[in-house]
Design an enzyme around this catalytic site. Sequence first.
Site, short mmCIF file in Angstrom:
data_model
loop_
_atom_site.label_atom_id
_atom_site.label_comp_id
_atom_site.label_asym_id
_atom_site.label_seq_id
_atom_site.Cartn_x
_atom_site.Cartn_y
_atom_site.Cartn_z
N SER A 65 42.31 -79.36 -7.23
CA SER A 65 41.48 -79.07 -6.05
C SER A 65 41.41 -77.60 -5.65
O SER A 65 40.54 -77.22 -4.87
CB SER A 65 42.02 -79.83 -4.84
N LYS A 68 38.22 -75.86 -5.88
CA LYS A 68 37.15 -76.05 -4.89
C LYS A 68 36.85 -74.76 -4.11
O LYS A 68 35.71 -74.49 -3.75
CB LYS A 68 37.55 -77.18 -3.91
N TYR A 190 32.52 -80.95 -12.54
CA TYR A 190 33.61 -81.09 -11.55
C TYR A 190 34.93 -81.42 -12.25
O TYR A 190 35.97 -80.81 -11.98
CB TYR A 190 33.24 -82.16 -10.52
N TYR A 242 43.81 -80.67 3.16
CA TYR A 242 43.36 -82.04 3.47
C TYR A 242 43.74 -82.44 4.89
O TYR A 242 43.59 -81.63 5.80
CB TYR A 242 43.93 -83.05 2.45
N VAL A 260 46.31 -81.49 -6.71
CA VAL A 260 47.25 -82.54 -7.09
C VAL A 260 48.03 -82.22 -8.38
O VAL A 260 48.93 -82.95 -8.76
CB VAL A 260 46.56 -83.93 -7.23
N1 GLN Z 1 40.57 -83.81 -9.80
C1 GLN Z 1 41.14 -84.32 -8.60
C2 GLN Z 1 40.29 -85.42 -8.00
O1 GLN Z 1 39.13 -85.27 -7.83
C3 GLN Z 1 41.35 -83.21 -7.61
C4 GLN Z 1 41.97 -83.71 -6.35
C5 GLN Z 1 42.98 -82.79 -5.77
O2 GLN Z 1 43.54 -81.91 -6.38
N2 GLN Z 1 43.31 -83.06 -4.53
O3 GLN Z 1 40.78 -86.48 -7.71
#
Ligand code: GLN
Length: 610
Positions: A65, A68, A190, A242, A260
């Site tokens: 993430s 992003k 993505y 988050y 994650v």
């Molecule tokens: N690739 C992961 C997903 O879309 C990224 C989520 C994350 O790092 N929080 O579930």
Amino acid sequence: MSVNYLQSYLESLHQSYANINEGEVANYIPELMKANPQWFGIALITVDGHVYQVGDSRQSFTIQSISKAITYGIALEDNGIEAVLNKVDVEPSGEAFNSISLEPDTGRPRNPMINAGAIATVSLVRGDSPDEKFYRMLKCYERYLGRTVSIDEDVYHSEKSTGHRNRAIAYLLRNSNIIERDTDEVLDVYFKQCSILVTCRDLAMIGVTLANNGVNPITGVRALNSHYVPKVLSVMSSCGMYDYSGAWVYEVGMPAKSGVGGGIVAVLPGQFGLAVFSPKLDERGNSSRGIAACKKISADFGLHMFRTGRSTASSVIHASYTAANVPSKRNRNIEQTQLLAELGHEAAVLELQGELIFASTEIVICEVLKLAEHANYLILDFTRAITISDGADNMLAGLIQSVSTQGKTVILTGIWDKYEMVRRIKKAIGHTDEMPLLKCNDIDSALEWCEDQLLSEKACAVSEAPLAKQNYLTGFTVEEFEILESMLEQRVYKEGTYLCKEGDPGDYLFFILSGQVSVTVPLSHRRHGRISTISAGSAFGEMAMLDRGKRSADVIADQNVVCLVLDYNRLEIDTSSLGMSIRWKLVTNIGRELTRKLRQATLEIKSLRT
Ligand code: GLN
């Protein structure tokens, strides 16, 4: 070498926090379960490019993430703020990263830091094909990291084959026309961006690039247009962690983003990028050790972005003086020197330093207005000003305008690398070509220019001076003068030629009849420092008469120069009483002049210290 405190601090923090074992390695993407739960790295990079790293800071893992935030920056650069806001909002969702947080009527995702917003953001990246989009992303990472990047193919395929929830989100976005093209293509980019391989050090590099206004401090390469840096940092600080974002800002107080894969990057704008990597995640999907380590570091060093130790901005004034105490390095004749001692207070210098932000620029305004009560010439020097904020240059432009309308002359020096400020000031003021405002390179040439104005106002400027006007020849009888004159040899130097060079033997005294020379010393980076300017009516080369040493600097003709030179060897062989008297008077005059210069230097040192 003794150990850097910060390095040993991070090492002991690493050691004690390695005991934290809460949380689980992400398992919803099967491949991520292969991560070693004990991996633990910390890296911190300052805006000056100093790197501190401990533990598994060189272990690669997938960015997930954290990508992003990078993609949001690209989308802003590609489309502008408004177009991006039309598709993705910037409100914290208070929900999990994979929540289906969409605005009820428009279907717009709440923010770009949760999956829904990030997938929509990917669709905003320019590129005719998914490959082109992804290629442009990789190029952007290269600018942030200063190296090429690749993806973890296994993680990419693993997520692609199991990412049904993200597929569902993408379809919803397609349904409300937030995504305007094929969802599979967008999702593929993505999934790839989430699988980009980075290390903890890389994340700190991303962080410090954002902290450094979008420029990687080690390579000097810009990764993100500075205009968008505050936008990216805003969504990171309100939504980057988050549904833990509110508590995170409250406690740690830095814009941050987690993934994650176990990475967290935190940014203290203007200071550093900090990254922690450890794969065990808490129930919100943030690295447990990462959160704990960031909290501790923030608390130990008082790093909350809303905490400010600054209670005054007055350190922006490095020095303030006038030409009466610190005149230019131009040699003047006695009459001019005396006149300038009286008039010098009319030319004031304000040397600025550090950051010119709202509060410190306000100090500059007050100080300039105070000086303008007595001075007609105001020199503002920016050599030591490291940053000038966008608003500060507007304030400066306003100041220059109001001071100029009072009939005062403002000169800006040390601006050779302040393009943006100069551009804005020119735009705000206009017609700068008619003013000396931006024409002087350094304080000394500005002071010299002001002094020349003051002298010509009093009709005391000279461009030619006969030998009899020379300071060193005061007190000479007619006979002595004639004998000395007969020993002199006339020399003419064209503009740009050297009269002597550092290290040359010092055999001659040069009396300048017309034109002007500069005494310069070579500095690093092929630059030259001007020690003084000597013009008609003054002489140079006198130190060698006393010590017969070598030339201590270069002397170059600024204009065509006519001078008369005295060969010391010739003077020395004349042992008649007249010859002795000439020497005695010359030495006395030179001694007096050197003493005057020394007193002047003492006065300068005093003025610059207070
Ligand atoms: N690739 C992961 C997903 O879309 C990224 C989520 C994350 O790092 N929080 O579930």
